[in-house]
Motif scaffolding. Structure first.
Motif: not given
Length: 459
Positions: A89, A92-94, A96-97, A269-270, A309, A364, A407
């Protein structure tokens, strides 16, 4: 040529399943291993009660593999934990996860050390060692600690995160420092290399010269951009085989004259799947004249189902797909076909060929080979249109795709609308340009590019 030792989290030996049904990475590495009489070493995917270091050697279609079993705690902390709940995560710029558990980091260090301890006796003085991906970023250091002086290369298949994100990782400085025990560090695109350089310049005492040589003390590592491709020859053969032709025929019959849009992604999620569904929903809401005229086929086989997740992303997509179909479907038409299972790559080639639009919109992604496979599967006389996220590594090469910000639901809806309206002449022009890159910079080109740098030759 020097013998090649490939080290990766999992080992994918040749299977003989036919053209197009083995991953491009496995095909390229298998060819290099056969040519050099090399060894492919890594985790078997199996568990053992107590780690012993026992190596299971096998030989399949001319490739020697060497695998070890890990303890359940190793798998939980190293693989499910640090690799998939911390690094994946974060990279991959997450943020928050991402889960920052000390036990995860300890398990990651322990398994990297166990792999180094086990493989070191197999390494001969003239061998070249090629380590793959984020699971094994400490392996170079652990091999050096055991006296291995060989050339060691590392290739990162996923993005390297911006420095502001990486600095949120406890021990990020130690992780970077360990990577300088590799002689070559390869990235999929200039974006990920530039993020690495940003970290070097802003967070370390290392220097980097115009040739991409990072220096710290008496250690040097060359950084290169070397984007992976598909096995063009094998996939092209598969795309024209009987399985692909029959798959294409079935999909066209099923479409019943409607235009098909296709997305194929591992359930992650990516990959931007909720955003993709919302963009498609925006199109349906703004273009009622398209109702009954098209559908989106989203194939999303599940993965890492034990990770929380991933359970959440599946629940989100179940809800979204139900809502979209509930709002727009009628007795004769379902706008979204959402499937949670995988298909063989030759069958997928036929599905790609039957579709007018390939919708590949990760938030990402290190590369995304599905985008390249979609293009390679098309009918040259009537090719489909690739819509590709600007945040996929492939966007740096496939510039004649319709590049979008995933997005933005409006941008996605507008790109689909443009693709639907695109003339055959423009579709063919774009396809020819995309195919030239996919053909010329295929997986063997990638393997040879990295091997040249690893052998110490100028890239």
């Amino acid at each position: 040529m020097s013998r090649l030792i490939v080290i990766s989290n999992r080992v994918s030996p040749p299977t003989g399943d036919g053209p197009g049904n083995q991953g491009g990475l496995a095909v390229a590495l298998s060819a290099a291993l056969r040519e050099s009489s090399g060894i492919w070493f890594g985790w078997s995917g199996e568990e053992t009660e107590t780690f012993t270091g026992h190596i299971n050697f096998q030989r399949s279609y001319g490739v020697t593999t060497a695998t070890i079993d890990l303890e359940a705690q190793d798998v939980e902390e190293y693989y499910n934990g640090y690799a998939n709940c911390t690094l994946w995560p974060l990279f991959h710029n997450r943020l928050d996860l991402a889960e920052f558990e000390r036990g995860f980091a300890g398990g990651y260090a322990r398994v990297n050390d166990r792999l180094a301890e086990t493989v070191a006796p197999l390494i001969e003085d003239s061998d070249l060692i090629w380590v793959h991906d984020y699971h094994l970023m400490l392996l170079g250091r652990n091999l050096r600690a055991r006296g291995v002086k060989n050339r060691i290369g590392f290739f990162l298949h996923i993005p390297w995160p911006p420095a502001r994100l990486l600095e949120s990782l406890p021990g990020h400085g130690e992780l970077f420092d360990a990577m300088l025990d590799f002689d070559v560090i390869g990235f999929q695109s200039e974006n990920w290399r530039d993020s690495f350089i940003e970290y070097v310049q802003g967070h370390t005492d290392a220097t980097i010269d115009q040739n991409g040589i990072v220096s710290l003390g008496d250690r040097q590592a060359q950084i290169i951009v070397c984007p992976i491709g598909i096995d063009f020859t094998e996939f092209h053969q598969a795309a024209h085989g009987e399985v692909a032709r029959e798959s294409c025929r079935r999909m066209k019959r099923s479409a019943n004259g409607r235009t098909m849009i296709v997305g194929v992604d591992r359930l992650d999620y990516s990959k931007g799947l909720p955003e993709r569904f919302l963009g498609y929903e925006r199109l349906l809401g703004s273009r009622p004249d398209l109702h009954g005229q098209l559908f989106l086929l989203q194939i999303a086989p599940p993965s890492r189902e034990q990770v929380r997740s991933y359970q959440q992303i599946r629940a989100t997509l179940d809800s979204l797909s139900g809502r979209i179909n509930g709002e727009f479907a009628d007795a004769e038409w379902v706008p979204l076909r959402y499937i949670n299972k995988g298909y063989p790559r030759d069958a997928l080639a036929g599905i790609y060929r039957a579709s007018r639009i390939g919708l590949i919109t990760p938030l990402c992604d290190g590369m995304n080979l599905v985008a390249k496979e979609y293009v390679a599967a098309q009918d040259p006389e009537d090719p489909g249109v690739l819509i590709l996220s600007q945040f996929a590594g492939a966007a740096r090469q496939l510039t004649d795709a319709l590049i979008v910000n995933p997005h933005s639901p409006d941008e996605l809806a507008e790109a689909i609308d443009r693709a639907l309206r695109m003339t055959k002449k423009e579709r063919k022009e774009r396809w020819h340009s995309l195919m030239a890159n996919i053909r010329d910079e295929d997986v063997r080109w990638w393997q040879e590019c990295f091997a040249k740098a690893l052998a110490g030759s100028p890239v």
